[in-house]
Design an enzyme around this catalytic site. Sequence first.
Site, PDB file in Angstrom:
ATOM      1  N   ALA A  49       0.947  -1.044   0.259  1.00 24.16           N
ATOM      2  CA  ALA A  49      -0.007   0.099  -0.034  1.00 24.16           C
ATOM      3  C   ALA A  49       0.828   1.410  -0.007  1.00 24.16           C
ATOM      4  O   ALA A  49       2.258   1.231   0.292  1.00 24.16           O
ATOM      5  CB  ALA A  49      -0.676   0.152   1.158  1.00 24.16           C
ATOM      6  N   CYS A  50       0.164   2.446  -0.105  1.00 25.15           N
ATOM      7  CA  CYS A  50       1.105   3.691  -0.141  1.00 25.15           C
ATOM      8  C   CYS A  50       1.918   3.664   1.054  1.00 25.15           C
ATOM      9  O   CYS A  50       1.537   3.446   2.045  1.00 25.15           O
ATOM     10  CB  CYS A  50      -0.100   4.679   0.046  1.00 25.15           C
ATOM     11  SG  CYS A  50       0.545   6.327   0.081  1.00 25.15           S
TER      12      CYS A  50
END
Lengths: 181, 83
Positions: B21-22
């Site tokens: 994820a980010c």
Amino acid sequence: MNEEIEKQIQELQKKVNKLEKGTKDQLSMVVFSGELDKILAAMIIATGATAMDMKVKLFFTFWATASLRAPEKNVSGKNFMSKMFGIMLPKGSKKLKLSKMNMAGMGTAMMKGIMKKNKVASLEEMFVLAGELGVEINICEMSMNLMGFKKEEMIDYPHMNICGVATFLNDASESKVQLFI
Amino acid sequence: MTTEELKNINANKIVDARGTACPGPLLAAKKAIGDIESGEIMEILSADEGTKHDIPKWCEKMEHEFLGVVEEDSYSRIFLKKA
């Protein structure tokens, strides 16, 4: 007349030099808060900035310093107050709580579960990653003294320094982006 | 570029960042871009919704050419050309 122009050129040159120095592609961040969510946000921004080719300098102060304590390290020779602080403050990033909805630890545990499900890196992983990416961590010396922390009890981080407010101000003054979390 | 044109591209490098994820996909892209030459094409696979908005911004900053996005069922294919 020529002298006048030369003088003006020199002054302009000085200003240009100052401007160039003032706009490094750099991010300076004060990490003040000691909660899991806030420090995680700081570390996501910090590592993201390295992907944008920015140099990143973090200034850990006050409650945030406790997040850098290594749980397995113990130091002796602390006075009573330092020992008390040591016991009351979280020992490392795994002991941090959420700033909201902690609910006696339930909220934090739930959030960690959701983070795992969504493949969001844990704070411990973020520190390792940041170290690999060259993110600098400067720890405020005064905070260390106030809370009785010693450098020997901090995590092994490749780019860690203990410093004062002037270091942060100098870094911040030549950074394009400055943040306080 | 149209979606059809993008689908027919043979990228010089494919980065599978679906497991992160980010800011994982962004860091993966940054790492992988060093492996290709200027003018070559990179494809990033990401299941993170934010990536398709982040990569164009990243390209803008790094001066790469953003080519577009192809949506798959549970992830996006993001294309760019190295500056």
